[in-house]
Scaffold this motif. Sequence first.
Motif, short mmCIF file in Angstrom:
data_model
loop_
_atom_site.label_atom_id
_atom_site.label_comp_id
_atom_site.label_asym_id
_atom_site.label_seq_id
_atom_site.Cartn_x
_atom_site.Cartn_y
_atom_site.Cartn_z
N ALA A 117 0.83 -1.20 0.00
CA ALA A 117 0.00 0.00 0.00
C ALA A 117 0.86 1.26 0.00
O ALA A 117 0.52 2.25 -0.65
N MET A 118 1.99 1.22 0.72
CA MET A 118 2.88 2.38 0.76
C MET A 118 3.39 2.73 -0.64
O MET A 118 3.36 3.89 -1.07
N HIS A 119 3.85 1.71 -1.37
CA HIS A 119 4.36 1.95 -2.73
C HIS A 119 3.25 2.44 -3.65
O HIS A 119 3.46 3.35 -4.48
N LEU A 120 2.09 1.84 -3.53
CA LEU A 120 0.99 2.18 -4.44
C LEU A 120 0.42 3.57 -4.15
O LEU A 120 0.02 4.29 -5.07
N ARG A 121 0.39 3.95 -2.88
CA ARG A 121 -0.02 5.32 -2.56
C ARG A 121 0.97 6.32 -3.16
O ARG A 121 0.57 7.37 -3.67
N ALA A 122 2.25 6.00 -3.07
CA ALA A 122 3.26 6.89 -3.66
C ALA A 122 3.05 7.01 -5.17
O ALA A 122 3.19 8.10 -5.74
N ALA A 123 2.72 5.90 -5.82
CA ALA A 123 2.47 5.94 -7.26
C ALA A 123 1.26 6.82 -7.57
O ALA A 123 1.28 7.63 -8.51
N ARG A 124 0.22 6.68 -6.78
CA ARG A 124 -1.01 7.43 -7.05
C ARG A 124 -0.80 8.93 -6.93
O ARG A 124 -1.42 9.73 -7.65
N THR A 125 0.09 9.35 -6.01
CA THR A 125 0.30 10.79 -5.82
C THR A 125 1.02 11.45 -6.99
O THR A 125 1.04 12.68 -7.07
N LEU A 126 1.58 10.67 -7.89
CA LEU A 126 2.31 11.25 -9.02
C LEU A 126 1.38 11.86 -10.06
O LEU A 126 1.80 12.68 -10.87
N TRP A 127 0.11 11.45 -10.07
CA TRP A 127 -0.84 12.08 -10.99
C TRP A 127 -1.21 13.47 -10.47
O TRP A 127 -1.61 13.62 -9.31
N ARG A 128 -1.11 14.46 -11.34
CA ARG A 128 -1.46 15.84 -10.97
C ARG A 128 -2.66 16.34 -11.76
O ARG A 128 -2.92 17.53 -11.83
N GLY A 129 -3.39 15.40 -12.33
CA GLY A 129 -4.53 15.73 -13.17
C GLY A 129 -4.54 14.79 -14.35
O GLY A 129 -3.99 13.68 -14.29
N LEU A 130 -5.16 15.21 -15.44
CA LEU A 130 -5.18 14.38 -16.65
C LEU A 130 -3.78 14.29 -17.23
O LEU A 130 -3.10 15.31 -17.37
N PRO A 131 -3.31 13.09 -17.57
CA PRO A 131 -1.97 12.98 -18.15
C PRO A 131 -1.88 13.69 -19.49
O PRO A 131 -2.84 13.73 -20.26
N LEU A 132 -0.71 14.30 -19.73
CA LEU A 132 -0.46 15.03 -20.98
C LEU A 132 -1.56 16.06 -21.23
O LEU A 132 -2.03 16.25 -22.34
N ALA A 133 -1.95 16.71 -20.15
CA ALA A 133 -3.15 17.56 -20.18
C ALA A 133 -3.06 18.65 -21.23
O ALA A 133 -4.07 19.01 -21.84
N ASP A 134 -1.86 19.21 -21.44
CA ASP A 134 -1.76 20.34 -22.37
C ASP A 134 -1.40 19.90 -23.78
O ASP A 134 -1.03 20.75 -24.61
N LEU A 135 -1.51 18.61 -24.08
CA LEU A 135 -1.29 18.11 -25.44
C LEU A 135 -2.56 17.51 -26.03
O LEU A 135 -2.51 16.80 -27.03
N ALA A 136 -3.68 17.78 -25.39
CA ALA A 136 -4.96 17.27 -25.89
C ALA A 136 -5.21 17.81 -27.29
O ALA A 136 -4.91 18.97 -27.60
N GLY A 137 -5.73 16.94 -28.14
CA GLY A 137 -6.04 17.32 -29.51
C GLY A 137 -5.03 16.78 -30.51
O GLY A 137 -5.34 16.73 -31.70
N LEU A 138 -3.84 16.39 -30.04
CA LEU A 138 -2.86 15.76 -30.92
C LEU A 138 -3.06 14.25 -30.85
O LEU A 138 -3.01 13.66 -29.76
N GLU A 139 -3.30 13.64 -31.98
CA GLU A 139 -3.76 12.24 -32.04
C GLU A 139 -2.84 11.28 -31.28
O GLU A 139 -3.31 10.46 -30.49
N TRP A 140 -1.54 11.35 -31.52
CA TRP A 140 -0.61 10.40 -30.88
C TRP A 140 -0.67 10.52 -29.37
O TRP A 140 -0.65 9.52 -28.65
N PHE A 141 -0.79 11.74 -28.87
CA PHE A 141 -0.79 11.97 -27.42
C PHE A 141 -2.14 11.61 -26.80
O PHE A 141 -2.19 11.23 -25.63
#
Length: 252
Positions: A117-141
């Motif tokens: 649980a300690m490792h997985l909580r640490a992993a979860r905190t790395l998300w700061r919102g939607l991934p690649l949030a400012d590249l939306a609209g580019l197909e590959w991303f």
Amino acid sequence: MRVRLLGPVDVLVNGESRPVEGLRRKAVLAVLALRGGEVVSASGLVQAVWDNSAPPAAMNALQGHVSRLRAIMASKEAIRARPPGYTLDLAHCAVDVQLVEYLLRQGTEQGDPDQSAMHLRAARTLWRGLPLADLAGLEWFEEQARYLELRRLRVGRALLDARMAAGEHAGLIPDLEQLVADHPLDEKFRAQLMLALYRSGRQADALAAYRDARRALGEELGIDPGPALRELETAILRQDPAIELPAAATAR
């Protein structure tokens, strides 16, 4: 140094966030970071970054973006020219996506649920919102972002498993109810909710959760619950000792 993609694209240098200006520059960094130290051809970078609509001077623009990224990262060696293109040359897990994969492996391979649980909580905190949030609209991303959202779901599932194994079933019920509401056709979340209710002394509610799952699957997909969910219902009806909380977790 860390390159962060699990939210807006930026770079941390000595703990300080250094924003990357410009859509195409962010895209160049994101491609190199997602490819995890592999050499990415210049033509492949151009295709992903300009979304198959590259201008005639795209190769020159690419060189300019690489030069500016090196300045932002305060290191000429951070992005190396390697025929036929470029590679991001950073330490292991210097990209947040790589760190998530490392923590996920640690969390799912640990025998101790508290350590998991300690490792997985640490992993979860790395998300700061939607991934690649400012590249939306580019197909590959867009495709990469969908994959990273699935990884977030995978981390969440593994964390729920670890917390269940640690005996936190009663405290998990509100979270599981919300997950079931958000993902009504996900049988794994349904099973975890049923088990958490049962282990909290709520056998009738656990069976009601199964009936709700059967209704939702029937109405939406025209199918019955899968074997795992049906077997869990049978075990709950029989009060099977096999689904009781392990002794070690009870002691904890």
